[in-house]
Design an enzyme around this catalytic site. Structure first.
Site, PDB file in Angstrom:
ATOM      1  N   ASP A  49       0.817  -1.193   0.096  1.00 60.00           N
ATOM      2  CA  ASP A  49       0.132   0.177  -0.018  1.00 60.00           C
ATOM      3  C   ASP A  49       0.772   1.348   0.001  1.00 60.00           C
ATOM      4  O   ASP A  49       2.189   1.256   0.501  1.00 60.00           O
ATOM      5  CB  ASP A  49      -0.884   0.136   1.282  1.00 60.00           C
ATOM      6  CG  ASP A  49      -1.969   0.878   1.043  1.00 60.00           C
ATOM      7  OD1 ASP A  49      -2.284   1.268  -0.065  1.00 60.00           O
ATOM      8  OD2 ASP A  49      -2.908   1.164   2.071  1.00 60.00           O
ATOM      9  N   GLY A  50       0.473   2.493  -0.486  1.00 59.63           N
ATOM     10  CA  GLY A  50       1.055   3.750  -0.402  1.00 59.63           C
ATOM     11  C   GLY A  50       1.595   3.960  -1.750  1.00 59.63           C
ATOM     12  O   GLY A  50       2.390   5.076  -1.614  1.00 59.63           O
ATOM     13  N   ASN A  51       1.255   3.379  -2.758  1.00 60.51           N
ATOM     14  CA  ASN A  51       2.066   3.801  -3.791  1.00 60.51           C
ATOM     15  C   ASN A  51       1.365   5.119  -4.615  1.00 60.51           C
ATOM     16  O   ASN A  51       2.192   5.936  -4.996  1.00 60.51           O
ATOM     17  CB  ASN A  51       1.982   2.705  -5.098  1.00 60.51           C
ATOM     18  CG  ASN A  51       2.386   1.396  -4.755  1.00 60.51           C
ATOM     19  OD1 ASN A  51       3.531   1.207  -4.530  1.00 60.51           O
ATOM     20  ND2 ASN A  51       1.603   0.595  -4.214  1.00 60.51           N
ATOM     21  N   ARG A  92       0.046   7.641  -2.756  1.00 56.96           N
ATOM     22  CA  ARG A  92       0.303   8.726  -1.904  1.00 56.96           C
ATOM     23  C   ARG A  92       1.945   9.035  -2.042  1.00 56.96           C
ATOM     24  O   ARG A  92       2.181  10.041  -2.048  1.00 56.96           O
ATOM     25  CB  ARG A  92       0.257   8.286  -0.350  1.00 56.96           C
ATOM     26  CG  ARG A  92      -1.188   8.590   0.017  1.00 56.96           C
ATOM     27  CD  ARG A  92      -1.625   8.131   1.353  1.00 56.96           C
ATOM     28  NE  ARG A  92      -1.983   6.817   1.123  1.00 56.96           N
ATOM     29  CZ  ARG A  92      -1.932   5.782   2.423  1.00 56.96           C
ATOM     30  NH1 ARG A  92      -1.810   6.197   3.449  1.00 56.96           N
ATOM     31  NH2 ARG A  92      -2.197   4.590   1.869  1.00 56.96           N
ATOM     32  N   ARG A  95      -0.705   9.013  -9.859  1.00 52.72           N
ATOM     33  CA  ARG A  95      -0.590   7.975  -9.278  1.00 52.72           C
ATOM     34  C   ARG A  95       0.327   6.735  -9.795  1.00 52.72           C
ATOM     35  O   ARG A  95       0.718   6.146  -9.101  1.00 52.72           O
ATOM     36  CB  ARG A  95      -2.120   7.678  -8.997  1.00 52.72           C
ATOM     37  CG  ARG A  95      -2.643   8.588  -7.971  1.00 52.72           C
ATOM     38  CD  ARG A  95      -4.167   8.121  -7.873  1.00 52.72           C
ATOM     39  NE  ARG A  95      -4.277   6.828  -7.456  1.00 52.72           N
ATOM     40  CZ  ARG A  95      -4.288   6.101  -5.956  1.00 52.72           C
ATOM     41  NH1 ARG A  95      -4.150   7.211  -5.125  1.00 52.72           N
ATOM     42  NH2 ARG A  95      -4.536   4.969  -5.818  1.00 52.72           N
ATOM     43  N   HIS A 151       3.161   3.275  -8.959  1.00 52.39           N
ATOM     44  CA  HIS A 151       2.505   2.014  -9.336  1.00 52.39           C
ATOM     45  C   HIS A 151       3.849   1.391  -9.860  1.00 52.39           C
ATOM     46  O   HIS A 151       4.326   0.305  -9.441  1.00 52.39           O
ATOM     47  CB  HIS A 151       1.491   1.780 -10.065  1.00 52.39           C
ATOM     48  CG  HIS A 151       0.152   2.381  -9.524  1.00 52.39           C
ATOM     49  ND1 HIS A 151      -0.092   2.077  -8.168  1.00 52.39           N
ATOM     50  CD2 HIS A 151      -0.683   2.924  -9.878  1.00 52.39           C
ATOM     51  CE1 HIS A 151      -1.550   2.468  -8.007  1.00 52.39           C
ATOM     52  NE2 HIS A 151      -1.583   3.059  -8.843  1.00 52.39           N
ATOM     53  N   SER A 194      -6.922  -5.775  -6.346  1.00 49.39           N
ATOM     54  CA  SER A 194      -8.025  -6.294  -5.462  1.00 49.39           C
ATOM     55  C   SER A 194      -9.717  -6.046  -6.445  1.00 49.39           C
ATOM     56  O   SER A 194      -9.343  -5.279  -7.235  1.00 49.39           O
ATOM     57  CB  SER A 194      -8.308  -5.424  -4.269  1.00 49.39           C
ATOM     58  OG  SER A 194      -8.857  -4.270  -4.508  1.00 49.39           O
ATOM     59  N   TRP A 222     -11.188  -2.160  -9.383  1.00 50.11           N
ATOM     60  CA  TRP A 222     -11.791  -1.603 -10.596  1.00 50.11           C
ATOM     61  C   TRP A 222     -12.578  -0.356 -10.551  1.00 50.11           C
ATOM     62  O   TRP A 222     -12.943   0.305 -11.644  1.00 50.11           O
ATOM     63  CB  TRP A 222     -12.962  -2.565 -10.969  1.00 50.11           C
ATOM     64  CG  TRP A 222     -12.291  -4.123 -11.500  1.00 50.11           C
ATOM     65  CD1 TRP A 222     -12.423  -5.180 -10.482  1.00 50.11           C
ATOM     66  CD2 TRP A 222     -11.502  -4.641 -12.704  1.00 50.11           C
ATOM     67  NE1 TRP A 222     -11.778  -6.230 -11.259  1.00 50.11           N
ATOM     68  CE2 TRP A 222     -11.240  -5.890 -12.466  1.00 50.11           C
ATOM     69  CE3 TRP A 222     -11.004  -3.970 -13.636  1.00 50.11           C
ATOM     70  CZ2 TRP A 222     -10.585  -6.722 -13.222  1.00 50.11           C
ATOM     71  CZ3 TRP A 222     -10.444  -4.707 -14.561  1.00 50.11           C
ATOM     72  CH2 TRP A 222      -9.966  -6.052 -14.064  1.00 50.11           C
ATOM     73  N   LEU A 267      11.237 -20.734  -4.539  1.00 52.51           N
ATOM     74  CA  LEU A 267      10.140 -19.706  -4.136  1.00 52.51           C
ATOM     75  C   LEU A 267       8.803 -19.836  -4.668  1.00 52.51           C
ATOM     76  O   LEU A 267       8.767 -19.864  -6.005  1.00 52.51           O
ATOM     77  CB  LEU A 267      10.665 -18.385  -3.879  1.00 52.51           C
ATOM     78  CG  LEU A 267       9.677 -17.210  -3.756  1.00 52.51           C
ATOM     79  CD1 LEU A 267       9.348 -17.142  -2.039  1.00 52.51           C
ATOM     80  CD2 LEU A 267      10.035 -15.770  -3.908  1.00 52.51           C
ATOM     81  N   ARG A 269       1.671  -5.041   5.865  1.00 48.94           N
ATOM     82  CA  ARG A 269       1.298  -3.951   5.186  1.00 48.94           C
ATOM     83  C   ARG A 269       1.996  -2.721   5.609  1.00 48.94           C
ATOM     84  O   ARG A 269       2.142  -2.298   6.658  1.00 48.94           O
ATOM     85  CB  ARG A 269      -0.420  -3.743   5.671  1.00 48.94           C
ATOM     86  CG  ARG A 269      -0.911  -2.794   5.131  1.00 48.94           C
ATOM     87  CD  ARG A 269      -2.566  -2.792   5.120  1.00 48.94           C
ATOM     88  NE  ARG A 269      -3.366  -1.527   3.977  1.00 48.94           N
ATOM     89  CZ  ARG A 269      -4.494  -1.902   3.566  1.00 48.94           C
ATOM     90  NH1 ARG A 269      -5.280  -2.736   4.311  1.00 48.94           N
ATOM     91  NH2 ARG A 269      -4.893  -0.848   2.812  1.00 48.94           N
ATOM     92  N   ARG A 324      -5.483  -2.702   8.287  1.00 50.63           N
ATOM     93  CA  ARG A 324      -6.649  -3.232   7.956  1.00 50.63           C
ATOM     94  C   ARG A 324      -6.312  -4.348   7.094  1.00 50.63           C
ATOM     95  O   ARG A 324      -5.123  -4.270   6.508  1.00 50.63           O
ATOM     96  CB  ARG A 324      -7.649  -2.273   7.081  1.00 50.63           C
ATOM     97  CG  ARG A 324      -8.186  -1.079   7.584  1.00 50.63           C
ATOM     98  CD  ARG A 324      -9.164  -0.392   6.971  1.00 50.63           C
ATOM     99  NE  ARG A 324      -8.591   0.226   5.606  1.00 50.63           N
ATOM    100  CZ  ARG A 324      -8.031   1.338   5.656  1.00 50.63           C
ATOM    101  NH1 ARG A 324      -7.707   2.109   6.462  1.00 50.63           N
ATOM    102  NH2 ARG A 324      -7.549   1.701   4.547  1.00 50.63           N
TER     103      ARG A 324
HETATM  104  C1  V07 Z   1       1.569  -4.139  -9.361  1.00 48.22           C
HETATM  105  C2  V07 Z   1       3.240  -2.777  -8.357  1.00 48.22           C
HETATM  106  C3  V07 Z   1       3.550  -3.236  -6.855  1.00 48.22           C
HETATM  107  C4  V07 Z   1       2.686  -2.267  -6.111  1.00 48.22           C
HETATM  108  C5  V07 Z   1       1.349  -2.321  -6.110  1.00 48.22           C
HETATM  109  C6  V07 Z   1       0.412  -2.182  -7.245  1.00 48.22           C
HETATM  110  C7  V07 Z   1       0.924  -1.786  -8.679  1.00 48.22           C
HETATM  111  C8  V07 Z   1       3.735  -6.560 -10.123  1.00 48.22           C
HETATM  112  C9  V07 Z   1       2.646  -7.119 -10.812  1.00 48.22           C
HETATM  113  C10 V07 Z   1       2.815  -8.536 -11.396  1.00 48.22           C
HETATM  114  C11 V07 Z   1       1.534  -9.320 -11.180  1.00 48.22           C
HETATM  115  C12 V07 Z   1       1.449 -10.246 -11.938  1.00 48.22           C
HETATM  116  C13 V07 Z   1       2.639 -11.197 -12.288  1.00 48.22           C
HETATM  117  C14 V07 Z   1       3.602 -10.342 -12.505  1.00 48.22           C
HETATM  118  C15 V07 Z   1       3.780  -8.850 -11.968  1.00 48.22           C
HETATM  119  C16 V07 Z   1       1.658  -6.346 -10.834  1.00 48.22           C
HETATM  120  C17 V07 Z   1      -0.235  -5.291 -10.652  1.00 48.22           C
HETATM  121  C18 V07 Z   1       0.219  -4.197 -10.068  1.00 48.22           C
HETATM  122  C19 V07 Z   1      -1.836  -5.314 -11.003  1.00 48.22           C
HETATM  123  F1  V07 Z   1       2.501 -12.354 -12.961  1.00 48.22           F
HETATM  124  N1  V07 Z   1       3.633  -5.494  -9.639  1.00 48.22           N
HETATM  125  N2  V07 Z   1       2.246  -5.281  -9.817  1.00 48.22           N
HETATM  126  N3  V07 Z   1       0.504  -6.318 -11.177  1.00 48.22           N
HETATM  127  N4  V07 Z   1       1.995  -3.079  -8.846  1.00 48.22           N
END
Ligand code: V07
Length: 255
Positions: A35-37, A39, A48, A52, A80, A84, A146, A203, A209
């Site tokens: 969380d917090g990307n 912000r 924003r 991310h 989540s 959407w 892993l 978190r 939460r």
């Molecule tokens: C997302 C980067 C991390 C911060 C939280 C939100 C944004 C890696 C993935 C990902 C997902 C599946 C995969 C490989 C990489 C990702 C979303 C958002 C939707 F097989 N980071 N990241 N997917 N964020």
């Protein structure tokens, strides 16, 4: 000397602490709400989506660290079912991140013997997202290092309602007796059926939460919170979470 990590801003990072971790008492399954990307970006006058993107770089570093120290499962809340509701451009950007991430990082995941998995309602994701993730899952399916488990379009209540429906239809078909329904049967209908429950939840960004994340699976987990925004989270913070985990007396009720 302060260490300048790649992928983060150039702000001074905390001095890396050398904490004594007991390799035999690490959590086996760590779940993280990243969380917090938004912000983080807002504080820098950036859009924003810049947060991310920065957060995605942190995912790579934390995956490297988790695989190096021998964590068995790392579950990351990437998207989540509630996400959407965000602006269309942000959702589109988020849905490209798995593609972006895997186009540069899949070879290293393979090299590191990491197995990629997902939990969540996968079939409604955009085709390009599904394609990239399916390829990663297929190419890493036999890896036994892993388990890197991405929660994509995941919601815990939806997951549990789905499990209830599965069991109810088995009852209706006469395959299952109501008296046979137990915790183990319920668990086996969840997305996480093949995974052990997380023993540590992290978190970031000061929120305390669960936000509809792994409600059933986190029943016995230790919770660890930090004010640090996800794009500023690094190996030292992770190490501190593991250190604190080891220093908490774990009590499963009763004994
Ligand atoms: C997302 C980067 C991390 C911060 C939280 C939100 C944004 C890696 C993935 C990902 C997902 C599946 C995969 C490989 C990489 C990702 C979303 C958002 C939707 F097989 N980071 N990241 N997917 N964020």
């Amino acid at each position: 000397m302060p260490i300048k990590f790649p992928f983060t801003n150039n702000k001074k990072q905390p001095e890396p602490m050398s904490l004594e971790l007991e390799v035999h008492h690490l959590p086996k399954h760590v779940a993280i709400i990243m969380d917090g990307n938004g912000r983080w970006a807002k504080n820098r006058g950036m859009p924003r989506i810049a947060g991310h993107k920065e957060g995605m770089g942190v995912v790579k570093r934390i995956v490297r660290y988790a695989s190096d120290i021998g964590i068995k499962v790392l579950t990351l809340y990437a998207f989540s079912t509630e996400n959407w509701k965000r602006p269309k451009n942000e959702v589109e950007f988020l849905m490209k991140l798995p593609v972006d991430f895997l186009s540069t990082y899949l070879p290293e995941l393979i090299e590191r013997n990491v197995q990629v998995r997902t939990i969540g309602d996968f079939d409604v994701l955009p085709a390009h997202t599904q394609k990239a993730v399916k390829e990663a899952i297929a190419k890493t399916k036999d890896n036994d290092g892993l388990i890197l488990n991405f929660a994509l379009n995941y919601g815990s209540r939806f997951e549990m309602v789905h499990a209830v429906k599965q069991i109810a239809s088995k009852v209706q078909e006469g395959e299952v007796n109501v008296s046979d329904i137990d915790e183990s049967m319920f668990s086996s209908e969840l997305y996480t059926s093949e995974l052990i429950d997380p023993d540590l939840l992290i978190r970031t960004s000061g929120e305390q939460r669960l936000s509809n994340f792994l409600l059933w699976q986190l029943a016995y987990a230790e919770f660890w919170f930090t004010e640090v925004y996800w794009p500023d989270f690094n190996e030292s913070h992770f190490e501190k979470a593991l250190y604190d985990f080891q220093n908490r007396k774990r009590r499963f009720g009763g004994v």
